[in-house]
Structure formats: C-alpha cells, structure tokens
Write a protein that holds these residues in place. Structure first.
Motif, PDB file in Angstrom:
ATOM      1  N   GLY A   1       0.796  -1.215   0.000  1.00 37.32           N
ATOM      2  CA  GLY A   1       0.000   0.000   0.000  1.00 37.32           C
ATOM      3  C   GLY A   1       0.834   1.272   0.000  1.00 37.32           C
ATOM      4  O   GLY A   1       1.809   1.393   0.736  1.00 37.32           O
ATOM      5  N   LYS A   2       0.430   2.230  -0.821  1.00 38.62           N
ATOM      6  CA  LYS A   2       1.120   3.511  -0.890  1.00 38.62           C
ATOM      7  C   LYS A   2       0.682   4.403   0.270  1.00 38.62           C
ATOM      8  O   LYS A   2      -0.310   4.102   0.968  1.00 38.62           O
ATOM      9  CB  LYS A   2       0.827   4.180  -2.229  1.00 38.62           C
ATOM     10  N   PRO A   3       1.387   5.492   0.520  1.00 37.79           N
ATOM     11  CA  PRO A   3       1.016   6.383   1.627  1.00 37.79           C
ATOM     12  C   PRO A   3      -0.444   6.817   1.522  1.00 37.79           C
ATOM     13  O   PRO A   3      -0.929   7.211   0.461  1.00 37.79           O
ATOM     14  CB  PRO A   3       1.966   7.568   1.444  1.00 37.79           C
ATOM     15  N   GLY A   4      -1.123   6.709   2.658  1.00 35.02           N
ATOM     16  CA  GLY A   4      -2.545   7.002   2.698  1.00 35.02           C
ATOM     17  C   GLY A   4      -3.408   5.785   2.491  1.00 35.02           C
ATOM     18  O   GLY A   4      -4.596   5.779   2.835  1.00 35.02           O
ATOM     19  N   TYR A   5      -2.823   4.732   1.923  1.00 38.18           N
ATOM     20  CA  TYR A   5      -3.526   3.463   1.693  1.00 38.18           C
ATOM     21  C   TYR A   5      -2.641   2.310   2.162  1.00 38.18           C
ATOM     22  O   TYR A   5      -2.610   1.239   1.567  1.00 38.18           O
ATOM     23  CB  TYR A   5      -3.875   3.295   0.211  1.00 38.18           C
ATOM     24  N   ASP A   6      -1.916   2.557   3.250  1.00 40.55           N
ATOM     25  CA  ASP A   6      -0.916   1.584   3.713  1.00 40.55           C
ATOM     26  C   ASP A   6      -1.555   0.238   4.057  1.00 40.55           C
ATOM     27  O   ASP A   6      -2.685   0.170   4.553  1.00 40.55           O
ATOM     28  CB  ASP A   6      -0.202   2.141   4.939  1.00 40.55           C
ATOM     29  N   THR A   7      -0.798  -0.816   3.823  1.00 36.62           N
ATOM     30  CA  THR A   7      -1.234  -2.178   4.150  1.00 36.62           C
ATOM     31  C   THR A   7      -1.269  -2.365   5.657  1.00 36.62           C
ATOM     32  O   THR A   7      -0.405  -1.860   6.377  1.00 36.62           O
ATOM     33  CB  THR A   7      -0.270  -3.197   3.517  1.00 36.62           C
ATOM     34  N   TRP A   8      -2.272  -3.104   6.132  1.00 37.33           N
ATOM     35  CA  TRP A   8      -2.361  -3.394   7.567  1.00 37.33           C
ATOM     36  C   TRP A   8      -1.070  -4.015   8.080  1.00 37.33           C
ATOM     37  O   TRP A   8      -0.465  -4.862   7.409  1.00 37.33           O
ATOM     38  CB  TRP A   8      -3.489  -4.376   7.860  1.00 37.33           C
ATOM     39  N   SER A   9      -0.673  -3.648   9.281  1.00 40.36           N
ATOM     40  CA  SER A   9       0.449  -4.302   9.957  1.00 40.36           C
ATOM     41  C   SER A   9      -0.058  -5.514  10.742  1.00 40.36           C
ATOM     42  O   SER A   9      -1.249  -5.631  11.037  1.00 40.36           O
ATOM     43  CB  SER A   9       1.122  -3.329  10.933  1.00 40.36           C
ATOM     44  N   GLY A  10       0.879  -6.380  11.104  1.00 37.53           N
ATOM     45  CA  GLY A  10       0.561  -7.513  11.971  1.00 37.53           C
ATOM     46  C   GLY A  10       0.277  -8.784  11.211  1.00 37.53           C
ATOM     47  O   GLY A  10       0.468  -8.880   9.994  1.00 37.53           O
ATOM     48  N   THR A  11      -0.184  -9.785  11.974  1.00 38.74           N
ATOM     49  CA  THR A  11      -0.451 -11.109  11.409  1.00 38.74           C
ATOM     50  C   THR A  11      -1.912 -11.239  11.010  1.00 38.74           C
ATOM     51  O   THR A  11      -2.813 -11.011  11.819  1.00 38.74           O
ATOM     52  CB  THR A  11      -0.082 -12.210  12.421  1.00 38.74           C
TER      53      THR A  11
ATOM     54  N   GLU B   1       0.841   1.638   8.558  1.00 42.04           N
ATOM     55  CA  GLU B   1      -0.528   1.437   9.035  1.00 42.04           C
ATOM     56  C   GLU B   1      -0.513   0.726  10.382  1.00 42.04           C
ATOM     57  O   GLU B   1       0.417  -0.012  10.720  1.00 42.04           O
ATOM     58  CB  GLU B   1      -1.324   0.634   8.012  1.00 42.04           C
ATOM     59  N   ARG B   2      -1.573   0.945  11.166  1.00 39.58           N
ATOM     60  CA  ARG B   2      -1.686   0.301  12.469  1.00 39.58           C
ATOM     61  C   ARG B   2      -1.943  -1.202  12.306  1.00 39.58           C
ATOM     62  O   ARG B   2      -2.207  -1.695  11.208  1.00 39.58           O
ATOM     63  CB  ARG B   2      -2.818   0.935  13.279  1.00 39.58           C
ATOM     64  N   THR B   3      -1.890  -1.908  13.438  1.00 35.02           N
ATOM     65  CA  THR B   3      -2.113  -3.351  13.434  1.00 35.02           C
ATOM     66  C   THR B   3      -3.563  -3.671  13.093  1.00 35.02           C
ATOM     67  O   THR B   3      -4.489  -3.004  13.564  1.00 35.02           O
ATOM     68  CB  THR B   3      -1.761  -3.944  14.809  1.00 35.02           C
ATOM     69  N   VAL B   4      -3.747  -4.691  12.295  1.00 32.05           N
ATOM     70  CA  VAL B   4      -5.083  -5.111  11.881  1.00 32.05           C
ATOM     71  C   VAL B   4      -5.939  -5.430  13.100  1.00 32.05           C
ATOM     72  O   VAL B   4      -5.451  -5.970  14.098  1.00 32.05           O
ATOM     73  CB  VAL B   4      -4.988  -6.332  10.930  1.00 32.05           C
ATOM     74  N   ASP B   5      -7.230  -5.058  13.052  1.00 30.21           N
ATOM     75  CA  ASP B   5      -8.131  -5.317  14.175  1.00 30.21           C
ATOM     76  C   ASP B   5      -8.322  -6.819  14.395  1.00 30.21           C
ATOM     77  O   ASP B   5      -8.291  -7.625  13.450  1.00 30.21           O
ATOM     78  CB  ASP B   5      -9.493  -4.683  13.922  1.00 30.21           C
ATOM     79  N   THR B   6      -8.567  -7.170  15.654  1.00 34.19           N
ATOM     80  CA  THR B   6      -8.734  -8.576  16.022  1.00 34.19           C
ATOM     81  C   THR B   6      -9.883  -9.231  15.264  1.00 34.19           C
ATOM     82  O   THR B   6      -9.801 -10.404  14.890  1.00 34.19           O
ATOM     83  CB  THR B   6      -8.984  -8.686  17.540  1.00 34.19           C
ATOM     84  N   ASN B   7     -10.957  -8.482  15.016  1.00 33.91           N
ATOM     85  CA  ASN B   7     -12.130  -9.062  14.361  1.00 33.91           C
ATOM     86  C   ASN B   7     -12.134  -8.852  12.853  1.00 33.91           C
ATOM     87  O   ASN B   7     -13.102  -9.213  12.173  1.00 33.91           O
ATOM     88  CB  ASN B   7     -13.411  -8.480  14.956  1.00 33.91           C
ATOM     89  N   ASN B   8     -11.069  -8.281  12.294  1.00 39.03           N
ATOM     90  CA  ASN B   8     -10.958  -8.089  10.849  1.00 39.03           C
ATOM     91  C   ASN B   8     -10.328  -9.343  10.259  1.00 39.03           C
ATOM     92  O   ASN B   8      -9.132  -9.401   9.989  1.00 39.03           O
ATOM     93  CB  ASN B   8     -10.128  -6.846  10.538  1.00 39.03           C
ATOM     94  N   GLY B   9     -11.159 -10.368  10.098  1.00 43.27           N
ATOM     95  CA  GLY B   9     -10.633 -11.692   9.807  1.00 43.27           C
ATOM     96  C   GLY B   9     -10.208 -12.347  11.096  1.00 43.27           C
ATOM     97  O   GLY B   9     -10.886 -12.252  12.127  1.00 43.27           O
ATOM     98  N   TYR B  10      -9.041 -12.984  11.072  1.00 43.09           N
ATOM     99  CA  TYR B  10      -8.528 -13.659  12.256  1.00 43.09           C
ATOM    100  C   TYR B  10      -7.267 -12.950  12.735  1.00 43.09           C
ATOM    101  O   TYR B  10      -6.148 -13.430  12.553  1.00 43.09           O
ATOM    102  CB  TYR B  10      -8.268 -15.128  11.955  1.00 43.09           C
ATOM    103  N   GLY B  11      -7.489 -11.767  13.334  1.00 47.61           N
ATOM    104  CA  GLY B  11      -6.365 -10.959  13.801  1.00 47.61           C
ATOM    105  C   GLY B  11      -5.954 -11.228  15.226  1.00 47.61           C
ATOM    106  O   GLY B  11      -5.183 -10.451  15.809  1.00 47.61           O
TER     107      GLY B  11
END
Length: 416
Positions: free
Chosen positions: A290-300, A390-400
């Motif tokens: 993801g480019k700036p402003g549309y960054d890819t989620w961080s984390g697993t 980007e911040r860490t993906v939310d726990t409920n956004n899939g299997y975060g």
C-alpha cells in the motif's frame, strides 16, 4: 463455515417422570446415531443355567431406569438425561436425535449411573437406549423416546473451520452467534476444544464486524503441523442469558496441515514464504504494497480463502474520486481480511515490484509470482506484515487474534 438451523418453539413443559422398566434379557440390541459408549463391548445374554456353573435358577435381569421417561409427555428443555441400572453395570448408552452429532455424558465410578453433560434442547425428539450387564451375567436393554417442549426463540453458532477440513497453523476456532449472548460464561462452558498433541489455548470474546457476538479459540503459539483438533459445541438447552435456548450438539474435527508461513516486508518490498521452516524460494518474491494514505495493515493476518479471478471495485471498500478503480479480472486472489486486503496479480504495476509501494492496501506482485503464491497457501495460513505505516489489523478483521498479547487474550475469556 458451518451454519446450523434448528427447531423453534416455546419453553413451557411438564416435569419429567421416571420410567422404570424391567428389561428382558436379550442376545443383542441394534443401536446407532450419536453415542456415548461407556464400555467397548457388551456381553451376550445366556439363559442356560448349566453354562453358569450349574445354577438351578436363572438370576434376574438388571433393571434399567431412564429419566425423564417416555411417559412424561413434552418435558422442559434444559434438563439432563440420567440412566441408572439396579443389579448390574451399564455397558452402553446412546442418545440419538435428528441433526445431533453427539450427546456427551459421564459414568459413575461403579458404572451404575450415566448422566448427560449435554442438556436437552428445545423441540427435539430424542431416543435414549441403554444396555447393562447384570451381576449374575444376564444382559438387559431399554429404549425410551423423550420429546422436549419447543421454545419461542433459539440461538445457534456459525462455526469455522468446517468438519474434516485441513487448515493452516494460524487457523483459530471461530464461532459467530445468531443472537446476542448475555451470559457468555454459560455459553463458553458449553464449548470445548481438545487436540492431539495437547496445547495451551484459550477462548476470547469479541464483536464480529457485523455486530454479532463472536468467540475465538487459539493456542498460545501457532498450531503444530499434524495436530488433530476437536471442537465440541454442547449448546442444546443452554440459556443465552435472555431466555433464548441453544439447539446445537456438534462435534467438529479438523486437522492442521503444513506450517506455511509468509512474511511481508513492506519497507523492503519483499515477501518470503516457508513451509515447515524451509524457504520455498532462494530469493524473496518482489511485491508492491500500500502507498502512503492506503498503507497495508500491519501484523499477522490469516488466509480466509482464495479465488483465481475476481472483480475489484473500489466502491466496495469506500474508495471514490480520483483514486477509484473497477478492474474486471484480477488474477490469483488470496484474501487476508474481510475489509478487502488481498494478495493478487497486479500487472498494471509492473516495474514497481521491489521498488515502489503503489497499491491501495493490497499486496501486489507479478502474475507469475501471484499464481505461485496462490498455489502454496490455504485457509488458515498466517501472513505477517512488517514495516508498514498502518496500524495493526483489528482482532475481528478476519482472524487478527494473533496480534493480541497472550495474557490479554486469556483475559478475554468469560471464565477468566
């Protein structure tokens, strides 16, 4: 996912009455359906006194008592089944019903009493069958039909993964409920996960993305490849805290496959894939995230599914105006989040892979690399993104859930 629909009705019911029947000695009883076997085999009846040491009188057959009894009429749901034997020991008990996997129970130390740990669900006709061996060697059997009163409203849990599936090491057990769960502790007590080999694991409650109550189970670390996992949902007759009763008795068995683990380095614009600890490529896959402003989620994140061809319309993820897009045939799509994060072929970004992050949050790569990655991964395989703004993906956004500290994860249990 597996999604169950069960009966509805009203909670009124009459108290159960005992049905005590002196069973005839038998040579065998045919049983089937969901079974709670308390012994591996049942002795055959023997009415020949000379084969019992020359006894002159045949001993009495044992007496089997099943509660509630078949003469009790429609009994209230939420109770337990109890089977007793007088003058012997129980050798088998089965509780069968339509759309019911298994009805668990416990046997007393002297093998004379079996009590269901599962509760009777609403609006169900059960057949309870029991066999016993008498103290004098004779067998007995009894079978009773129990019908429970219906309930006005019920609740079910939509579970994942499905029965008999093979999933990746990052796959949790996830249950989303059809109705709000007020008494989460009572519902959680009706859920269990066992596995071979054993692991430390815990349930964690959350709100699903659509607002429904959800509970996930995961181990402390990724599953070990080859682990066999069993989810038991003993929710029939369980009150959700608002007077709604559960209807499900489910046993869901699945297996953990190879440890296919992916690491995406957004800063270096590379992706590395290992299987059981071994790199699958000598050189990392070059990507554009993801480019700036549309960054890819961080984390697993965890692979949710994959399709070879997909239309991608930016309006479905809230992107309009100059950044809008609508691409009819995007190839080799692996979904990581319900919010729209995928890995996929991005031939329109050719020349940017390994050099510039230029997507709207997805992880793009060449068509050949996207197809290769598509062929390596399956449901439940973890993908960890580092180096993103980007911040860490939310726990409920899939299997975060893998991004939650273990102590915090355990604290999310209603029984903690």
């Amino acid at each position: 996912m597996g999604w169950d629909r069960a009966g509805h009705g009203d909670t009124a019911g009459r108290p159960a009455r005992r049905a005590v029947v002196r069973a005839m000695a038998l040579t065998g009883v045919a049983v089937g359906g969901a079974s709670a076997c308390v012994k591996g085999s049942t002795a055959q009846a023997d009415d020949d006194p000379t084969r019992r040491g020359g006894a002159s009188r045949s001993p009495s057959a044992p007496v089997i008592t099943i509660e509630p009894g078949g003469e009790a009429g429609a009994v209230a749901p939420g109770g337990r089944v109890t089977v007793r034997v007088d003058g012997g020991r129980l050798t088998e008990v089965t509780v069968r019903a339509e759309d019911t996997d298994s009805f668990a129970g416990e046997l007393s130390r002297d093998e004379s009493v079996w009590t269901s740990t599962a509760l009777l669900g609403p609006g169900v006709r059960y057949t309870v069958s029991a066999r016993a061996q008498g103290d004098g060697g004779r067998d007995a059997a009894e079978s009773v039909e129990i019908t429970t009163a219906e309930a006005g409203e019920t609740f079910v849990g939509e579970y994942s993964p499905e029965k008999n599936s093979v999933v990746g090491v990052g796959m949790p057990v996830s249950i989303v409920f059809s109705k709000p769960i007020g008494d989460k502790a009572a519902v959680e007590r009706g859920l269990s996960v066992t596995c071979e080999p054993g692991v430390e694991g815990a349930w964690h409650w959350m709100t699903h993305r659509d607002g429904r109550d959800r509970v996930d189970f995961r181990p402390k670390e990724f599953w070990r490849p080859g682990t066999r996992v069993t989810l038991r949902m003993s929710l029939s007759g369980v009150d959700n805290g608002d007077g709604l009763l559960g209807t499900q008795q489910r046993v869901v068995k699945f297996r953990i496959g190879d440890a296919v683990v992916t690491e995406v380095d957004v800063r270096n614009k590379t992706m590395t894939v290992t299987r059981n600890g071994e790199k699958l490529r000598a050189q990392p896959v070059l990507i554009s995230a993801g480019k700036p402003g549309y960054d890819t989620w961080s984390g697993t994140m965890v692979v949710l599914g994959k399709v070879p061809d997909l239309r991608m319309d930016s309006s479905t993820v809230g992107i309009y105006g100059p950044e809008a897009y609508d691409i009819g045939h995007v190839k080799w799509d692996v979904q990581l989040t319900p919010s729209g994060t995928y890995t996929h072929a991005a031939p329109w970004n050719e020349g940017k892979f390994g050099r510039i992050n230029y997507s709207h949050g997805c992880i793009g790569m060449s068509t050949a690399d996207a197809q290769w990655f598509y062929d390596q991964v399956h449901l439940g395989d973890p993908v960890t993104v580092t180096g993103s703004a980007e911040r860490t993906v939310d726990t409920n956004n899939g299997y975060g859930g893998w991004n939650v500290d273990w102590e915090a994860w355990k604290a999310g249990s209603a029984l903690a």
